[in-house]
Design a protein around this motif. Structure first.
Motif, PDB file in Angstrom:
ATOM      1  N   ASP B  52      37.943  35.546  23.244  1.00 27.52           N
ATOM      2  CA  ASP B  52      39.197  35.544  23.985  1.00 27.52           C
ATOM      3  C   ASP B  52      39.235  36.660  25.021  1.00 27.52           C
ATOM      4  N   LYS B  53      38.803  37.856  24.622  1.00 26.62           N
ATOM      5  CA  LYS B  53      39.057  39.040  25.461  1.00 26.62           C
ATOM      6  C   LYS B  53      37.886  39.465  26.348  1.00 26.62           C
ATOM      7  N   VAL B  54      36.663  39.182  25.933  1.00 28.57           N
ATOM      8  CA  VAL B  54      35.530  39.727  26.694  1.00 28.57           C
ATOM      9  C   VAL B  54      35.263  38.887  27.939  1.00 28.57           C
ATOM     10  N   GLY B  55      35.301  39.525  29.089  1.00 32.27           N
ATOM     11  CA  GLY B  55      34.966  38.854  30.343  1.00 32.27           C
ATOM     12  C   GLY B  55      33.809  39.579  30.997  1.00 32.27           C
ATOM     13  N   TYR B  56      33.821  39.640  32.316  1.00 32.06           N
ATOM     14  CA  TYR B  56      32.726  40.291  33.030  1.00 32.06           C
ATOM     15  C   TYR B  56      33.251  41.482  33.825  1.00 32.06           C
ATOM     16  N   CYS B  57      32.460  42.525  33.888  1.00 39.87           N
ATOM     17  CA  CYS B  57      32.807  43.707  34.677  1.00 39.87           C
ATOM     18  C   CYS B  57      32.891  43.296  36.146  1.00 39.87           C
ATOM     19  N   LYS B  58      33.932  43.784  36.839  1.00 38.90           N
ATOM     20  CA  LYS B  58      34.195  43.403  38.218  1.00 38.90           C
ATOM     21  C   LYS B  58      33.059  43.854  39.142  1.00 38.90           C
ATOM     22  N   LEU B  59      32.444  44.976  38.822  1.00 36.32           N
ATOM     23  CA  LEU B  59      31.429  45.539  39.710  1.00 36.32           C
ATOM     24  C   LEU B  59      30.014  45.084  39.362  1.00 36.32           C
ATOM     25  N   CYS B  60      29.620  45.277  38.079  1.00 39.92           N
ATOM     26  CA  CYS B  60      28.207  45.030  37.761  1.00 39.92           C
ATOM     27  C   CYS B  60      27.984  43.688  37.074  1.00 39.92           C
ATOM     28  N   HIS B  61      29.066  43.009  36.708  1.00 35.16           N
ATOM     29  CA  HIS B  61      28.992  41.674  36.103  1.00 35.16           C
ATOM     30  C   HIS B  61      28.343  41.651  34.724  1.00 35.16           C
ATOM     31  N   THR B  62      28.328  42.785  34.029  1.00 35.66           N
ATOM     32  CA  THR B  62      27.904  42.726  32.640  1.00 35.66           C
ATOM     33  C   THR B  62      29.107  42.270  31.818  1.00 35.66           C
ATOM     34  N   LEU B  63      28.882  41.971  30.540  1.00 38.33           N
ATOM     35  CA  LEU B  63      29.994  41.571  29.677  1.00 38.33           C
ATOM     36  C   LEU B  63      30.850  42.789  29.377  1.00 38.33           C
ATOM     37  N   SER B  64      32.151  42.641  29.487  1.00 38.64           N
ATOM     38  CA  SER B  64      33.032  43.777  29.232  1.00 38.64           C
ATOM     39  C   SER B  64      34.447  43.267  29.026  1.00 38.64           C
ATOM     40  N   GLU B  65      35.175  43.909  28.128  1.00 30.93           N
ATOM     41  CA  GLU B  65      36.558  43.483  27.953  1.00 30.93           C
ATOM     42  C   GLU B  65      37.509  44.225  28.893  1.00 30.93           C
ATOM     43  N   GLU B  66      37.016  45.303  29.519  1.00 29.80           N
ATOM     44  CA  GLU B  66      37.821  45.996  30.526  1.00 29.80           C
ATOM     45  C   GLU B  66      37.438  45.443  31.898  1.00 29.80           C
ATOM     46  N   GLU B  67      38.244  45.779  32.907  1.00 33.16           N
ATOM     47  CA  GLU B  67      37.926  45.336  34.255  1.00 33.16           C
ATOM     48  C   GLU B  67      36.605  45.968  34.711  1.00 33.16           C
ATOM     49  N   LEU B  68      36.411  47.231  34.324  1.00 31.53           N
ATOM     50  CA  LEU B  68      35.156  47.924  34.622  1.00 31.53           C
ATOM     51  C   LEU B  68      34.466  48.294  33.316  1.00 31.53           C
ATOM     52  N   CYS B  69      33.157  48.063  33.234  1.00 27.42           N
ATOM     53  CA  CYS B  69      32.425  48.430  32.028  1.00 27.42           C
ATOM     54  C   CYS B  69      32.267  49.948  31.988  1.00 27.42           C
ATOM     55  N   PRO B  70      31.881  50.517  30.843  1.00 24.20           N
ATOM     56  CA  PRO B  70      31.778  51.985  30.759  1.00 24.20           C
ATOM     57  C   PRO B  70      30.855  52.565  31.833  1.00 24.20           C
ATOM     58  N   GLN B  71      29.755  51.870  32.162  1.00 31.22           N
ATOM     59  CA  GLN B  71      28.805  52.412  33.137  1.00 31.22           C
ATOM     60  C   GLN B  71      29.381  52.418  34.545  1.00 31.22           C
ATOM     61  N   CYS B  72      30.189  51.409  34.884  1.00 37.73           N
ATOM     62  CA  CYS B  72      30.765  51.373  36.228  1.00 37.73           C
ATOM     63  C   CYS B  72      31.975  52.305  36.319  1.00 37.73           C
ATOM     64  N   ALA B  73      32.665  52.479  35.205  1.00 37.21           N
ATOM     65  CA  ALA B  73      33.881  53.290  35.225  1.00 37.21           C
ATOM     66  C   ALA B  73      33.570  54.779  35.223  1.00 37.21           C
ATOM     67  N   SER B  74      32.400  55.152  34.714  1.00 36.36           N
ATOM     68  CA  SER B  74      32.088  56.575  34.589  1.00 36.36           C
ATOM     69  C   SER B  74      31.971  57.250  35.956  1.00 36.36           C
ATOM     70  N   PRO B  75      32.638  58.402  36.155  1.00 37.57           N
ATOM     71  CA  PRO B  75      32.530  59.112  37.434  1.00 37.57           C
ATOM     72  C   PRO B  75      31.296  60.005  37.477  1.00 37.57           C
ATOM     73  N   ASN B  76      30.579  60.116  36.345  1.00 37.03           N
ATOM     74  CA  ASN B  76      29.479  61.080  36.271  1.00 37.03           C
ATOM     75  C   ASN B  76      28.109  60.482  36.544  1.00 37.03           C
ATOM     76  N   ARG B  77      28.052  59.267  37.039  1.00 37.57           N
ATOM     77  CA  ARG B  77      26.738  58.654  37.223  1.00 37.57           C
ATOM     78  C   ARG B  77      26.324  58.697  38.689  1.00 37.57           C
ATOM     79  N   ASP B  78      25.031  58.502  38.915  1.00 36.60           N
ATOM     80  CA  ASP B  78      24.461  58.614  40.256  1.00 36.60           C
ATOM     81  C   ASP B  78      24.807  57.380  41.091  1.00 36.60           C
ATOM     82  N   ASP B  79      25.625  57.577  42.135  1.00 34.87           N
ATOM     83  CA  ASP B  79      26.062  56.438  42.948  1.00 34.87           C
ATOM     84  C   ASP B  79      25.032  56.024  43.987  1.00 34.87           C
TER      85      ASP B  79
END
Lengths: 197, 197
Positions: B52-79
């Motif tokens: 019911d709840k798991v969809g796809y991350c808006k940015l990277c298209h991995t499976l995620s129940e949030e709009e952004l997955c943890p990897q896309c949401a993190s501000p500490n990663r190399d852009d």
């Protein structure tokens, strides 16, 4: 990093299935999410329904959603023959041989080390079942393991005073089995149980 | 004979799981019914919730129940770094290496015979993602299969005019691998990709 919480929860839940480790559970969860959400919802329904409705047959104690399982409810089976097995899967296996008698399903085998004595595996219910019926032969079809053999012997001793024929399924070389590949214990049984042809 | 209808339904439903055949499904169904009804109900809940709840991350298209997955949401990663993989399990695998860039998850690999062209696996979304960001290097981490290689080459060609560094993960002898057990193709790659030490 790991997956998002709901996916992790699904992976953990899948691991309760026998033979499913961490990697398989991950693969299952992602495959369901990516390819087969309909199937997953159906599986959830089937799980809920089965856990809610399936109980035990009143007579033979196999798993059944009716008060009597199909084998106990059928009027066309031989009421003189009772086959004792260790679990519901064994009923399924023996049904495929064309056996037409009745069944009694134990809850596994005697295993004193695990605290499983006669009460735990349903021996009192078995004795009650036999007393309330007119069986002429009892077939002991527990597994050919040490515990299965011990369980069969225990039941045979209990039933000895009752004047019933008590038999044990034959041990020997499986069909299609090559002698050189069969273990010594099985071969001894096969020799000792030889029959004129 | 077979099992009662609800048990059969449960067995059939379990067979949608990858790697689960008829016998395993029977074993799973009976084990759940006999030993772990609580677990089975939890599994049903987890299935319902996740589907019911798991969809796809808006940015990277991995499976995620949030709009952004943890990897896309993190501000500490190399852009400046984007890693392209074939599926969510690959993200999990690469995360374990300590990689700290961003991801883009394709829907599998190009497979013209199965009707999977660039649109089907999400190439247009990939191009849009790259245009809307300031990546300096794109790492192609598709599988080392024929289809994975073809997909990597296709993407590399598409990205060639954009002035980005496009790299492919290295092929070679796996750690702990013995040379005599490694296939010729891998060994050719290992030789061609040799580096000064």
């Amino acid at each position: 990093m790991s997956f998002s919480p709901l996916i992790n929860q699904l992976i953990e839940s899948l691991r309760i299935l026998p033979g499913v480790g961490k990697k398989s559970a991950q693969r299952m969860a992602l495959q369901l999410l990516e390819r087969n959400r309909q199937g997953a919802l159906k599986l959830a329904d089937a799980l809920n329904l089965a856990m809610d409705k399936v109980g035990y047959c009143k007579l033979c104690h196999t798993l059944s959603e009716e008060e009597l399982c199909p084998q106990c409810a059928s009027p066309n089976r031989d009421d003189k023959l009772l086959c004792i097995v260790e679990g519901p899967l064994d009923v399924f296996a023996i049904e495929q041989t064309g056996y037409q008698g009745r069944y009694f399903v134990l809850k596994g085998h005697l295993s004193p080390l695990d605290g499983l004595g006669p009460e735990a595996i349903g021996i009192p219910e078995l004795l009650k079942r036999i007393e309330n019926a007119e069986f002429e032969e009892i077939i002991l079809a527990t597994n050919s393991t040490v515990e299965g053999e011990a369980t069969a012997h225990y039941i045979a001793q209990l039933l000895a005073p009752k004047g019933l024929t008590v038999s044990r399924i034959a041990h020997g070389v499986p069909l299609g089995g090559e002698l050189e590949l069969v273990d010594g214990g099985t071969l001894s049984h096969a020799l000792a149980g030889r029959r004129p042809i």
